[in-house]
Design a protein around this motif. Structure first.
Motif, mmCIF file in Angstrom:
data_model
loop_
_atom_site.group_PDB
_atom_site.id
_atom_site.type_symbol
_atom_site.label_atom_id
_atom_site.label_comp_id
_atom_site.label_asym_id
_atom_site.label_seq_id
_atom_site.Cartn_x
_atom_site.Cartn_y
_atom_site.Cartn_z
ATOM 1 N N LEU A 402 0.846 -1.198 -0.005
ATOM 2 C CA LEU A 402 -0.112 0.070 -0.046
ATOM 3 C C LEU A 402 0.898 1.275 0.095
ATOM 4 N N PRO A 403 0.508 2.244 -0.853
ATOM 5 C CA PRO A 403 1.515 3.458 -0.726
ATOM 6 C C PRO A 403 1.553 4.041 0.803
ATOM 7 N N ALA A 404 2.442 4.758 1.223
ATOM 8 C CA ALA A 404 2.495 5.292 2.465
ATOM 9 C C ALA A 404 1.553 6.044 2.758
ATOM 10 N N GLU A 405 1.108 6.898 1.787
ATOM 11 C CA GLU A 405 0.159 7.892 2.204
ATOM 12 C C GLU A 405 -1.193 7.142 2.440
ATOM 13 N N ALA A 406 -1.489 6.015 1.878
ATOM 14 C CA ALA A 406 -2.668 5.368 2.143
ATOM 15 C C ALA A 406 -2.893 4.640 3.733
ATOM 16 N N VAL A 407 -1.412 4.136 3.861
ATOM 17 C CA VAL A 407 -1.390 3.665 5.244
ATOM 18 C C VAL A 407 -1.586 4.739 6.222
ATOM 19 N N ARG A 408 -1.032 5.884 5.978
ATOM 20 C CA ARG A 408 -1.152 6.954 6.922
ATOM 21 C C ARG A 408 -2.741 7.421 7.139
ATOM 22 N N TYR A 409 -3.293 7.332 6.128
ATOM 23 C CA TYR A 409 -4.788 7.903 6.017
ATOM 24 C C TYR A 409 -5.640 6.706 6.773
ATOM 25 N N LEU A 410 -5.397 5.548 6.852
ATOM 26 C CA LEU A 410 -5.999 4.415 7.484
ATOM 27 C C LEU A 410 -5.460 4.348 8.867
ATOM 28 N N ASN A 411 -4.207 4.500 9.010
ATOM 29 C CA ASN A 411 -3.870 4.455 10.574
ATOM 30 C C ASN A 411 -4.573 5.720 11.343
ATOM 31 N N ARG A 412 -4.481 6.854 10.762
ATOM 32 C CA ARG A 412 -5.319 8.018 11.283
ATOM 33 C C ARG A 412 -6.796 7.755 11.547
ATOM 34 N N ILE A 413 -7.307 6.861 10.474
ATOM 35 C CA ILE A 413 -8.607 6.357 10.973
ATOM 36 C C ILE A 413 -8.749 5.425 11.931
#
Ligand code: IMP
Length: 437
Positions: A402-413
């Motif tokens: 997964l792109p790092a930005e997508a992981v960041r988004y999901l982790n924040r959720i």
């Protein structure tokens, strides 16, 4: 302790409730389809054919409205519990459609004898109410769901089991038709309904359905006692629940996890796990407040990319940013243990992505939803903004890719809603799903 399914002891969960954690259409159909593989029974416990679960298997697309999606798996027993309201014609059409696609329901579909029946007058009243209201229209599916549940609660409803006692059925039907005709005739000066015609039509439906009808409460409790795995599939979503939703812009059933107990006849102590399904953004169909709704430009883009059109009515869904305040509330109401995040791929092309983390209302900041009926209509979302990943995620099969930005988004959720993410879905098919760590 055998009864409580030993989930805590590291064993497989035997009773799982799966719910939509937003306003429905979270992509539950696909998740149910994946989980169903390990289950013995799949159960619908509320709602009716207002729901639409879409499942894509290979190059085939199935849209199910009343029959649990477990029917697509060989050998699974599918149950329509007594909390469901049944339009028998719609159900028979669905059984026949599945038969034409090579899926035979005869041994595997079980229908509660206590489920309430939708009659033509329910649909007419649903339509009438919607067309008469100028302000306060709910935007229902016009399938007669609300009026049928209203009759159930008013204790004038007719249940599936009642159809098999002709005298009893006929007397109740006559009473109901007389009462509904007074309303229908008054508002639209029509002839109204003829009870003998309905009687004949519904006796035919009853005959067709006879082999499917049984005491499903007994069936499910026995199944659990015998160590079988049961999946309770919620229809609609948490904020359409008649008690907890954005009332009055809700459906008429208990679409939260508690509804599984009342609508299937299984006690809370038997449930091992509650899984919530959330879309990576938010959608709703019909009227009602929606704080994070997109502006028309972005709405058009996401609606098109996400195929956001109702499976039941074809209506365009309203779309908006992910609202963590709503979902966190949903986690509490349902007791959600884990979430599945769907449709992350729909956000692939966005440069910036927002998450609603609070609301501002009358000069104050809120991270929960107060009872004030005007709150959701008038509050202003507080957003955090994240860079988009601007990459196609639809072919990704593992967390690491997964792109790092997508992981960041999901982790924040995950952090905001305080719940583990179990799976992430990046497309319609079963294989477009990855385990999230
Ligand atoms: P009803 O359930 O037809 O009475 O509709 C009440 C509200 O629930 C309307 O806003 C519908 O659009 C919404 N609704 C009902 N079923 C679904 C569903 O399966 N998905 C999303 N919205 C639904």
């Amino acid at each position: 302790m055998e009864g409580k399914n030993q989930a805590g002891a590291g064993q497989e969960c035997r009773a799982i409730v799966l719910v939509g954690a937003q306003w429905g259409d979270e992509g539950k159909g696909k998740v149910i389809d994946i989980l169903a593989e390990k289950m013995d029974y799949v159960v619908r416990y509320q709602g009716g054919n207002n729901a639409g679960h879409t499942v894509v298997i290979g190059d085939r697309k199935y849209v199910l409205h009343l029959i649990p999606s477990g029917i697509l798996h060989d050998g699974k027993i599918c149950v329509i519990g007594h909390g469901v309201v049944i339009d028998p014609k719609a159900l028979i059409d669905e059984i026949e459609l599945l038969r034409s696609q090579g899926i035979d329901c005869s041994e595997r579909l079980k229908i509660s004898d206590k489920a309430h029946v939708i009659f033509p007058y329910h649909k007419r009243i649903d339509e009438l109410r919607e067309s008469r209201r100028v302000k306060g229209r709910i935007g229902t599916t016009k399938k007669g769901i609300g009026p049928c549940y209203a009759d159930k609660v008013a204790r004038v409803g007719i249940r599936i089991g009642d159809l098999y006692d002709k005298e009893y059925f006929s007397a109740r039907l006559e009473d109901n038709v007389e009462e509904k005709n007074s309303m229908v005739k008054n508002f639209e000066r029509s002839e109204g309904f003829c009870s003998s015609e309905i009687l004949e039509e519904y006796l035919n439906y009853a005959e067709y359905l006879k082999g499917f009808v049984t005491d499903t409460t007994l069936l499910l409790n026995d199944a659990l006692k015998n160590g079988k795995a049961v999946l309770f599939e919620g229809a609609q979503g948490t904020f359409l629940d008649v008690d907890y939703g954005t009332y009055p812009y809700v459906t008429s059933s208990s679409s939260t996890a508690g509804g599984a107990c009342t609508g299937a006849g299984v006690g809370p102590s038997r449930i091992d796990r509650v899984i919530g399904v959330v879309k990576a953004y938010t959608t709703r169909v019909g009227e009602g407040p929606f704080p994070t709704e997109f502006d028309p430009g972005l709405m058009e883009i996401i609606r098109k990319k996400g195929g956001e059109f109702g499976a039941t009515t074809g209506r365009a869904r309203r779309c908006g940013w992910f609202d963590s305040v709503l979902v966190k509330n949903s986690v509490d109401i349902n007791g959600i243990d884990q979430v599945v995040v769907t449709k992350i791929d729909v956000l692939d092309e966005l440069e910036k992505i927002k998450i609603c983390v609070a609301y501002r209302y009358n000069g104050k900041t809120y991270t929960s939803i107060p009872g004030d009926p005007r709150f959701l209509d008038n509050c202003v979302p507080v957003y955090e903004e994240y860079p988009g990943w601007m990459r196609d995620t639809s072919g990704i099969t593992s967390h690491e890719d997964l792109p790092a930005e997508a992981v960041r988004y999901l982790n924040r959720i995950r952090e905001l809603i305080g719940t583990e993410i179990m799976l992430v879905s990046v497309g319609k098919s079963r294989k477009q799903t990855l385990i999230y760590k």
